[in-house]
Motif scaffolding. Structure first.
Motif, PDB file in Angstrom:
ATOM      1  N   THR A   1       0.758  -1.322   0.197  1.00  0.00           N
ATOM      2  CA  THR A   1       0.068  -0.125  -0.136  1.00  0.00           C
ATOM      3  C   THR A   1       0.963   1.262   0.107  1.00  0.00           C
ATOM      4  N   GLY A   2       0.299   2.489   0.153  1.00  0.00           N
ATOM      5  CA  GLY A   2       1.045   3.716   0.298  1.00  0.00           C
ATOM      6  C   GLY A   2       2.052   3.759   1.040  1.00  0.00           C
ATOM      7  N   SER A   3       1.979   3.196   2.164  1.00  0.00           N
ATOM      8  CA  SER A   3       2.829   3.224   3.298  1.00  0.00           C
ATOM      9  C   SER A   3       3.937   2.569   2.916  1.00  0.00           C
TER      10      SER A   3
ATOM     11  N   GLN B   1      -4.793   4.169  -4.777  1.00  0.00           N
ATOM     12  CA  GLN B   1      -6.353   3.986  -4.471  1.00  0.00           C
ATOM     13  C   GLN B   1      -7.163   5.301  -4.102  1.00  0.00           C
ATOM     14  N   LYS B   2      -6.491   6.619  -4.590  1.00  0.00           N
ATOM     15  CA  LYS B   2      -6.944   7.760  -4.271  1.00  0.00           C
ATOM     16  C   LYS B   2      -7.353   8.409  -5.780  1.00  0.00           C
TER      17      LYS B   2
ATOM     18  N   ARG C   1       3.563  10.121  10.705  1.00  0.00           N
ATOM     19  CA  ARG C   1       3.885   8.863  10.225  1.00  0.00           C
ATOM     20  C   ARG C   1       5.430   8.912   9.228  1.00  0.00           C
TER      21      ARG C   1
ATOM     22  N   THR D   1      -4.179  14.444   3.823  1.00  0.00           N
ATOM     23  CA  THR D   1      -5.500  13.832   3.657  1.00  0.00           C
ATOM     24  C   THR D   1      -6.297  13.967   5.044  1.00  0.00           C
TER      25      THR D   1
ATOM     26  N   VAL E   1       0.240  10.900  -2.076  1.00  0.00           N
ATOM     27  CA  VAL E   1      -0.528   9.939  -1.969  1.00  0.00           C
ATOM     28  C   VAL E   1      -1.940  10.442  -2.521  1.00  0.00           C
ATOM     29  N   THR E   2      -2.246  11.602  -2.097  1.00  0.00           N
ATOM     30  CA  THR E   2      -3.733  12.028  -2.536  1.00  0.00           C
ATOM     31  C   THR E   2      -3.807  13.146  -3.438  1.00  0.00           C
TER      32      THR E   2
ATOM     33  N   PHE F   1       0.168  12.619   8.525  1.00  0.00           N
ATOM     34  CA  PHE F   1       1.017  11.899   7.615  1.00  0.00           C
ATOM     35  C   PHE F   1       2.434  12.348   8.106  1.00  0.00           C
TER      36      PHE F   1
ATOM     37  N   ASP G   1       5.119  13.296  -0.178  1.00  0.00           N
ATOM     38  CA  ASP G   1       3.929  12.712  -0.203  1.00  0.00           C
ATOM     39  C   ASP G   1       3.020  13.029  -0.905  1.00  0.00           C
TER      40      ASP G   1
HETATM   41  N1  PLP Z   1       0.251   9.433   3.230  1.00  0.00           N
HETATM   42  C1  PLP Z   1      -1.178   9.909   2.815  1.00  0.00           C
HETATM   43  C2  PLP Z   1      -1.059  11.582   2.522  1.00  0.00           C
HETATM   44  C3  PLP Z   1      -2.292   9.193   2.894  1.00  0.00           C
HETATM   45  O1  PLP Z   1      -3.565   9.875   2.869  1.00  0.00           O
HETATM   46  C4  PLP Z   1      -2.095   7.852   3.048  1.00  0.00           C
HETATM   47  C5  PLP Z   1      -3.467   6.877   3.437  1.00  0.00           C
HETATM   48  O2  PLP Z   1      -4.459   7.473   3.215  1.00  0.00           O
HETATM   49  C6  PLP Z   1      -0.843   7.281   3.411  1.00  0.00           C
HETATM   50  C7  PLP Z   1       0.391   8.035   3.159  1.00  0.00           C
HETATM   51  C8  PLP Z   1      -0.604   5.622   3.405  1.00  0.00           C
HETATM   52  O3  PLP Z   1      -1.090   5.103   2.599  1.00  0.00           O
HETATM   53  P1  PLP Z   1      -1.789   3.582   2.787  1.00  0.00           P
HETATM   54  O4  PLP Z   1      -3.085   3.669   3.643  1.00  0.00           O
HETATM   55  O5  PLP Z   1      -2.305   3.081   1.244  1.00  0.00           O
HETATM   56  O6  PLP Z   1      -0.716   2.699   3.549  1.00  0.00           O
END
Ligand code: PLP
Length: 374
Positions: free
Chosen positions: A73-75, A201-202, A103, A150, A178-179, A100, A176
């Protein structure tokens, strides 16, 4: 021995996904996922890998050779970026203005790095001067920022200014995305981003499982000349190079079906055109924002920092956000989400991403949300 469990055929509910992700998947992507499996070293799959890499470069707006989907996944793409770019004892600068950034900090520490922060309140972007001060004070080796947060619905502007500051201090920039990838203007090369990671998935509207990552040559040189091996074997980019580079040698079994899905999702991006796709998100999410405002609902971020793919709508006084979210799911099969962390209970998070960013979804959402708030 226990008896074999009696489990019925899979019949998931048919939801409309307008939360923070996943978003609705295009039927073409689902069809691609039901095509025959081939081996991950099959000559036909090697061609598919090449196509996915080319499509990813187009979507990231980069010529980076090192552009791949990471299995997971994104992580996973996030941890590949941070775990390879931060060496033990190095310092990473991360933001505190959303979920994030925390994280990022956690991953940098696990990589053996020291973490320093640049502060901004949740719901605000990073200020150029604050980033400059943090660089002057801490001299970090790596700077991470979240282009589309996000958790708060904030888009980070001034990205080229931030990358300039980092480069004038010889630091590397990890974004990052992801979104934002595939939904919000993102220019990896023109903005001077060294490493960008994302999720499928976004705004790409693809099921999770194979997550985009791109590194420029400068970043790749750093990765390939590390003194210590990265702590993760699975996400060691120098090993992944054997599979995604010229050699095409086994490292781990790629998630073949997820790569098919990503290929089809990216083909949809290329057919629409990346700029046209950014425009669609802007217009459809603009209608959503206008509908919310017409109902008397404000958005949390200032208009300047509004993130079309994730709308942080303020919960009106006296409304139980959780009850409204449950109502939409139960009565309308419509998924939205509540706030996280500092914004818990204060905002609805309404996604407008990829295949979910359609005018009919906005009309549906406005009707259903209006009723839930009555
Ligand atoms: N970074 C952002 C900004 C996110 O919105 C997300 C997931 O929502 C992630 C990282 C982590 O992605 P994932 O939940 O697919 O592992």
């Amino acid at each position: 021995m226990t008896d074999a469990p009696e489990v019925g055929e899979l019949t998931p509910p048919d939801r409309t996904l307008m939360g923070p992700g996943p978003s609705d998947v295009h039927p073409r992507v689902l069809r691609a996922m039901s095509t025959p499996l081939v081996g991950h070293l099959d000559p036909s799959f090697v061609d598919i890998m090449q196509e996915v890499q080319e499509l990813l470069r187009y979507t990231f707006r980069t010529d980076n050779e090192w552009t791949i989907p990471v299995s997971g996944t994104g992580s996973a793409s996030m941890e590949a970026a941070i775990g390879n770019m931060v060496e033990p004892g190095e310092t990473m600068l991360v933001p505190t203005n959303g979920y994030f950034g925390d994280r990022m900090a956690s991953m940098a520490r696990r990589a053996g790095g020291e973490v320093v922060t640049v502060d901004a309140p949740w719901g605000k972007p990073l200020d150029t001067a604050a980033v400059q001060d943090a660089f002057d004070e801490h001299q970090p080796d790596v700077f991470g920022f979240v282009h589309a947060e996000t958790s708060t619905g904030v888009k980070q502007p001034n990205v080229p200014e931030l990358t300039d500051i980092a480069h004038s201090h010889d630091a590397y920039v990890i974004a990052d995305t992801v979104t934002s990838l595939g939904g919000v203007e993102l220019e990896v090369d023109d903005w001077g981003i060294d490493v960008a990671y994302s999720g499928p998935q976004k705004c790409l509207s693809c099921p999770p499982g194979a997550s985009p990552l791109t590194l420029n040559d400068r970043a790749m040189d750093k990765v390939l000349s590390r003194e210590a091996e990265p702590r993760s074997w699975y996400l060691d980019i120098s090993l992944l190079e054997g599979y995604w580079g010229d050699e095409r040698a086994y490292h781990h079994t790629a998630p073949v079906t997820n790569v098919y899905a990503l290929r089809e999702a990216l083909r949809l991006v290329a057919e629409e055109g990346i700029e046209e796709r950014w425009d669609r998100h802007l217009h459809v999410a603009g209608a959503l924002k206008a509908a919310a405002e017409a109902m008397g609902l404000g958005l949390n971020p200032d208009d300047e920092f509004w993130l079309p793919s994730l709308n942080a709508v303020l919960v009106p006084d006296g409304v139980d956000a959780g009850a409204a979210i449950d109502y939409l799911l139960e009565q309308y099969d419509l998924e939205i989400a509540g706030g996280l962390g500092a914004l818990s209970g204060d905002i609805f998070r309404i996604g407008c991403m990829g295949h979910s960013a359609r005018p009919q979804n906005v009309a549906f959402l406005a009707t259903a949300l209006g009723e839930a708030l009555e």
